[in-house]
Design a protein around this motif. Sequence first.
Motif, PDB file in Angstrom:
ATOM      1  N   ASN A  91     -14.552  10.046  -7.912  1.00  0.00           N
ATOM      2  CA  ASN A  91     -14.401   9.335  -6.642  1.00  0.00           C
ATOM      3  C   ASN A  91     -13.490  10.056  -5.648  1.00  0.00           C
ATOM      4  OD1 ASN A  91     -16.066   7.136  -7.263  1.00  0.00           O
ATOM      5  ND2 ASN A  91     -14.416   6.100  -8.341  1.00  0.00           N
ATOM      6  N   GLU A  92     -13.129  11.297  -5.958  1.00  0.00           N
ATOM      7  CA  GLU A  92     -12.294  12.127  -5.089  1.00  0.00           C
ATOM      8  C   GLU A  92     -10.910  11.508  -4.868  1.00  0.00           C
ATOM      9  OE1 GLU A  92     -14.894  14.310  -1.878  1.00  0.00           O
ATOM     10  OE2 GLU A  92     -15.529  12.212  -1.944  1.00  0.00           O
ATOM     11  N   ILE A  93     -10.356  10.922  -5.904  1.00  0.00           N
ATOM     12  CA  ILE A  93      -9.037  10.290  -5.808  1.00  0.00           C
ATOM     13  C   ILE A  93      -8.032  11.122  -6.610  1.00  0.00           C
ATOM     14  CG2 ILE A  93      -7.702   8.172  -6.135  1.00  0.00           C
ATOM     15  CD1 ILE A  93     -10.084   7.895  -4.215  1.00  0.00           C
ATOM     16  N   PRO A  94      -6.951  11.601  -5.992  1.00  0.00           N
ATOM     17  CA  PRO A  94      -5.924  12.340  -6.731  1.00  0.00           C
ATOM     18  C   PRO A  94      -5.219  11.421  -7.737  1.00  0.00           C
ATOM     19  CG  PRO A  94      -5.660  12.591  -4.344  1.00  0.00           C
ATOM     20  CD  PRO A  94      -6.643  11.488  -4.563  1.00  0.00           C
ATOM     21  N   THR A  95      -4.817  11.975  -8.869  1.00  0.00           N
ATOM     22  CA  THR A  95      -4.127  11.163  -9.882  1.00  0.00           C
ATOM     23  C   THR A  95      -2.779  10.652  -9.371  1.00  0.00           C
ATOM     24  OG1 THR A  95      -3.252  13.193 -10.878  1.00  0.00           O
ATOM     25  CG2 THR A  95      -5.258  12.272 -11.847  1.00  0.00           C
ATOM     26  N   THR A  96      -2.267  11.265  -8.303  1.00  0.00           N
ATOM     27  CA  THR A  96      -1.020  10.797  -7.682  1.00  0.00           C
ATOM     28  C   THR A  96      -1.113   9.324  -7.294  1.00  0.00           C
ATOM     29  OG1 THR A  96      -0.800  13.002  -6.708  1.00  0.00           O
ATOM     30  CG2 THR A  96       0.635  11.294  -5.828  1.00  0.00           C
ATOM     31  N   VAL A  97      -2.300   8.886  -6.864  1.00  0.00           N
ATOM     32  CA  VAL A  97      -2.498   7.493  -6.442  1.00  0.00           C
ATOM     33  C   VAL A  97      -2.232   6.547  -7.612  1.00  0.00           C
ATOM     34  CG1 VAL A  97      -4.230   5.829  -5.637  1.00  0.00           C
ATOM     35  CG2 VAL A  97      -4.124   8.114  -4.611  1.00  0.00           C
ATOM     36  N   TYR A  98      -2.705   6.934  -8.785  1.00  0.00           N
ATOM     37  CA  TYR A  98      -2.523   6.142 -10.010  1.00  0.00           C
ATOM     38  C   TYR A  98      -1.043   6.088 -10.390  1.00  0.00           C
ATOM     39  CZ  TYR A  98      -4.530   4.454 -14.514  1.00  0.00           C
ATOM     40  OH  TYR A  98      -4.927   3.709 -15.602  1.00  0.00           O
ATOM     41  N   ASP A  99      -0.413   7.260 -10.386  1.00  0.00           N
ATOM     42  CA  ASP A  99       1.005   7.338 -10.775  1.00  0.00           C
ATOM     43  C   ASP A  99       1.896   6.571  -9.795  1.00  0.00           C
ATOM     44  OD1 ASP A  99       0.381   8.965 -12.945  1.00  0.00           O
ATOM     45  OD2 ASP A  99       0.550  10.802 -11.770  1.00  0.00           O
ATOM     46  N   THR A 100       1.579   6.676  -8.500  1.00  0.00           N
ATOM     47  CA  THR A 100       2.354   5.965  -7.478  1.00  0.00           C
ATOM     48  C   THR A 100       2.251   4.460  -7.675  1.00  0.00           C
ATOM     49  OG1 THR A 100       2.033   7.762  -5.887  1.00  0.00           O
ATOM     50  CG2 THR A 100       2.619   5.606  -4.984  1.00  0.00           C
ATOM     51  N   LEU A 101       1.040   3.983  -7.993  1.00  0.00           N
ATOM     52  CA  LEU A 101       0.831   2.550  -8.235  1.00  0.00           C
ATOM     53  C   LEU A 101       1.700   2.059  -9.389  1.00  0.00           C
ATOM     54  CD1 LEU A 101      -0.776  -0.138  -7.866  1.00  0.00           C
ATOM     55  CD2 LEU A 101      -2.397   0.784  -9.561  1.00  0.00           C
ATOM     56  N   ILE A 102       1.626   2.734 -10.526  1.00  0.00           N
ATOM     57  CA  ILE A 102       2.372   2.293 -11.709  1.00  0.00           C
ATOM     58  C   ILE A 102       3.881   2.333 -11.457  1.00  0.00           C
ATOM     59  CG2 ILE A 102       2.949   2.900 -14.100  1.00  0.00           C
ATOM     60  CD1 ILE A 102       0.011   3.636 -14.499  1.00  0.00           C
ATOM     61  N   LYS A 103       4.333   3.407 -10.821  1.00  0.00           N
ATOM     62  CA  LYS A 103       5.766   3.527 -10.533  1.00  0.00           C
ATOM     63  C   LYS A 103       6.243   2.414  -9.604  1.00  0.00           C
ATOM     64  CE  LYS A 103       9.206   6.741  -8.632  1.00  0.00           C
ATOM     65  NZ  LYS A 103       9.427   8.060  -7.973  1.00  0.00           N
ATOM     66  N   SER A 104       5.472   2.149  -8.551  1.00  0.00           N
ATOM     67  CA  SER A 104       5.872   1.134  -7.576  1.00  0.00           C
ATOM     68  C   SER A 104       5.855  -0.268  -8.190  1.00  0.00           C
ATOM     69  CB  SER A 104       4.937   1.180  -6.360  1.00  0.00           C
ATOM     70  OG  SER A 104       5.325   0.231  -5.400  1.00  0.00           O
ATOM     71  N   ASP A 114      -1.781   5.065   4.066  1.00  0.00           N
ATOM     72  CA  ASP A 114      -1.687   6.298   3.284  1.00  0.00           C
ATOM     73  C   ASP A 114      -1.487   5.917   1.824  1.00  0.00           C
ATOM     74  OD1 ASP A 114      -1.282   8.729   2.130  1.00  0.00           O
ATOM     75  OD2 ASP A 114       0.390   9.327   3.410  1.00  0.00           O
ATOM     76  N   MET A 115      -2.535   6.059   1.026  1.00  0.00           N
ATOM     77  CA  MET A 115      -2.488   5.597  -0.355  1.00  0.00           C
ATOM     78  C   MET A 115      -1.881   6.625  -1.305  1.00  0.00           C
ATOM     79  SD  MET A 115      -5.928   3.282  -0.398  1.00  0.00           S
ATOM     80  CE  MET A 115      -5.358   2.172  -1.671  1.00  0.00           C
ATOM     81  N   MET A 116      -1.428   7.735  -0.722  1.00  0.00           N
ATOM     82  CA  MET A 116      -0.676   8.710  -1.494  1.00  0.00           C
ATOM     83  C   MET A 116       0.816   8.382  -1.463  1.00  0.00           C
ATOM     84  SD  MET A 116      -2.918  11.088  -2.517  1.00  0.00           S
ATOM     85  CE  MET A 116      -2.128  12.689  -2.614  1.00  0.00           C
ATOM     86  N   ASP A 117       1.185   7.488  -0.555  1.00  0.00           N
ATOM     87  CA  ASP A 117       2.575   7.116  -0.348  1.00  0.00           C
ATOM     88  C   ASP A 117       2.776   5.673  -0.802  1.00  0.00           C
ATOM     89  OD1 ASP A 117       4.781   5.881   1.602  1.00  0.00           O
ATOM     90  OD2 ASP A 117       5.147   8.038   1.444  1.00  0.00           O
ATOM     91  N   SER A 118       3.944   5.361  -1.313  1.00  0.00           N
ATOM     92  CA  SER A 118       4.183   4.034  -1.883  1.00  0.00           C
ATOM     93  C   SER A 118       4.476   2.958  -0.835  1.00  0.00           C
ATOM     94  CB  SER A 118       5.356   4.086  -2.870  1.00  0.00           C
ATOM     95  OG  SER A 118       6.557   4.426  -2.191  1.00  0.00           O
ATOM     96  N   SER A 119       4.567   3.333   0.430  1.00  0.00           N
ATOM     97  CA  SER A 119       4.981   2.352   1.449  1.00  0.00           C
ATOM     98  C   SER A 119       3.977   1.210   1.589  1.00  0.00           C
ATOM     99  CB  SER A 119       5.202   3.033   2.794  1.00  0.00           C
ATOM    100  OG  SER A 119       4.037   3.701   3.227  1.00  0.00           O
ATOM    101  N   TYR A 120       2.673   1.511   1.391  1.00  0.00           N
ATOM    102  CA  TYR A 120       1.683   0.435   1.506  1.00  0.00           C
ATOM    103  C   TYR A 120       1.875  -0.589   0.385  1.00  0.00           C
ATOM    104  CZ  TYR A 120      -1.485   1.935  -2.325  1.00  0.00           C
ATOM    105  OH  TYR A 120      -2.045   2.240  -3.550  1.00  0.00           O
ATOM    106  N   LEU A 121       2.336  -0.138  -0.772  1.00  0.00           N
ATOM    107  CA  LEU A 121       2.641  -1.041  -1.873  1.00  0.00           C
ATOM    108  C   LEU A 121       3.919  -1.830  -1.579  1.00  0.00           C
ATOM    109  CD1 LEU A 121       1.754   1.532  -4.630  1.00  0.00           C
ATOM    110  CD2 LEU A 121       0.588  -0.664  -4.378  1.00  0.00           C
ATOM    111  N   ASP A 122       4.933  -1.146  -1.037  1.00  0.00           N
ATOM    112  CA  ASP A 122       6.177  -1.830  -0.659  1.00  0.00           C
ATOM    113  C   ASP A 122       5.902  -2.962   0.329  1.00  0.00           C
ATOM    114  OD1 ASP A 122       7.571  -0.016  -2.235  1.00  0.00           O
ATOM    115  OD2 ASP A 122       8.010   1.334  -0.553  1.00  0.00           O
TER     116      ASP A 122
END
Length: 599
Positions: free
Chosen positions: A264-277, A574-582
């Motif tokens: 799906n052309e999604i970097p694994t960073t997105v997954y790691d950012t989600l879990i961390k946040s 920006d789903m590479m950055d955690s701010s959308y989760l914050d």
Amino acid sequence: MSIENIPNRKDVPKNLTWDLTTIFKNHAEFEKEFKQVSAMLPQVSNLTGKLKMDSKSLLYVVQTVLRLNRMFEKLYVYAQLSNDIDTSNGSTQTDMDKVETLGTKVNKAQSWFDFEIIELGRQKIAQFIEEQPQLKQYERLFAVILKNEGHVLKPDEEKLLSGAANIFASPEKIFGILDSSDFSFPTVPNEDGKIVKLSNGIYSSLLQSSDREVRKTAFQKFYTVFDQFQHTLAATLSTEVSVNNYQAEVHHFDSAREMAMHENEIPTTVYDTLIKSVNQHLPLLHRYVALRKKILNLSEMHMYDMYVPLAQVPKTNFTFNKGKQIVLDALETMGDDYLKHVQEEFDNRWIDVVENQGKRTGAYSSGMYDTNPYVLLNWQDNLDNIYTLIHETGHSMHSYYSSHNQPYQYGDYSIFVAEIASTTNENILTDYLLENTADPEIKKYILSSYLEGFKGTIFRQTQFAEFENEIHQASQAGKALTADFMNEKYLKLNQKYYGNQIISDPEIKLEWSRIPHFYYDFYVYQYATGFAAASNLATNLTSGNERDLQNYLDYLKSGSSKTPIEIMQLAGVDMMDSSYLDNAFAKFANRLDQLEDLL
């Protein structure tokens, strides 16, 4: 409704049914197109080796393959929609079977295409585009295929793997058969004292009972079955993990997760950012658990207390016409153009509204590039159904804008962004109702439903995602995925997520064994990322900023013309950055405050 009150299909008012004549005027037209697609199969099969000849040949091959897929999709949508409105109709069942068989033949006829594009290579394709400017419109299509360069095996090797597809799918099939057919669940008393046999659906219903003894008994009895079969289920899930890891290894990926997300052309960073946040914000979940404990007046909170509604369902009835008006009012923030197309959906029989004998249950939005979107409902006069209507309308408008602003090859969109438009609409409805409802009981219900949805989507699905990643890593490192290992791993995660305000009952360690999503190959994280993104977009849209609205419409119009990450950046997230989760967690905290004040 009692079964006697559910009408036969022929008795449903015409204005509450789909108009499928906009796809094919009659069945004869469908049959004619079916024959044309069937006749194209040898032609497409015989194009093997032709695309590398010159730029004109490449253009001809691409256009022919896309035309085959476009025609087939139209057949499939028509057959599916015709069948779903009355699954007891033998004629539509036959059409559906025919089309599914044809689909297998279509895939086989073009199975060589991706490999030959990769074999042709970036440099040669760039040269052909220079020679034949019409090829430029397929540049993104080529890029999507070429991203698999280095991960696609030789045709004979891929053929061997394809031949084992049914074997690789066995763990999911075995789990599905066990779960839906072979498990024999015990009986338990319901709130009325009536003895009922447990099933997945009845279990979920009983966990929402106001009678705590009913909840506790259902919880404990339900898990006796999974306890009895835990070793079989561990072997089944372990095999699924081994298949994923094996496929990743032979296709030259570092992990099964990387392979699944690469598709799906999604970097694994997105997954790691989600879990961390999510881990950083677990105190919010602990606070929610503590609020539940307080509202339910419990001295001791257990896992079977997590699903009791904190507010009563509003007794207000909402007819379909009233529901449509609420949806239109809530979506005013989306601007005139968006509203115009929603009205078009309401006025032109894009929605199949009411339940009838034999109709498929649930709700969805369907359609393809050459049709309008179609929404299936089984309408009941309640608030939840208004949420369903605005959710499916979100999907439909996404499809409408994509297909009207992109060529066919980019007219669809990635699964990663698919639920965002629909969930954005739900968030907008929540904002609208909270702003325009004076009744405190309705406000309590809306807020508690929102918090429960957030808990179940962001916290719970991320818990699943974390577990899924850990067991794949453990297996890759040579660890045996026994029942004991997975029980211990899951119990620790559950204790971490829900905190010390709740007792992680011994049964909950077995929860991994009953979750079908663990057979979906790193899918669940997208529920959480999508919900959080939608929360941000709804906040932007309800602020009334014209730039935010235009960004959102640009996202809807993008289809698959860019990567999912680029499309979401276009929308303003920006789903590479955690701010959308914050931001999403800040809204959860605010709604938690509001519910505490009301209660």
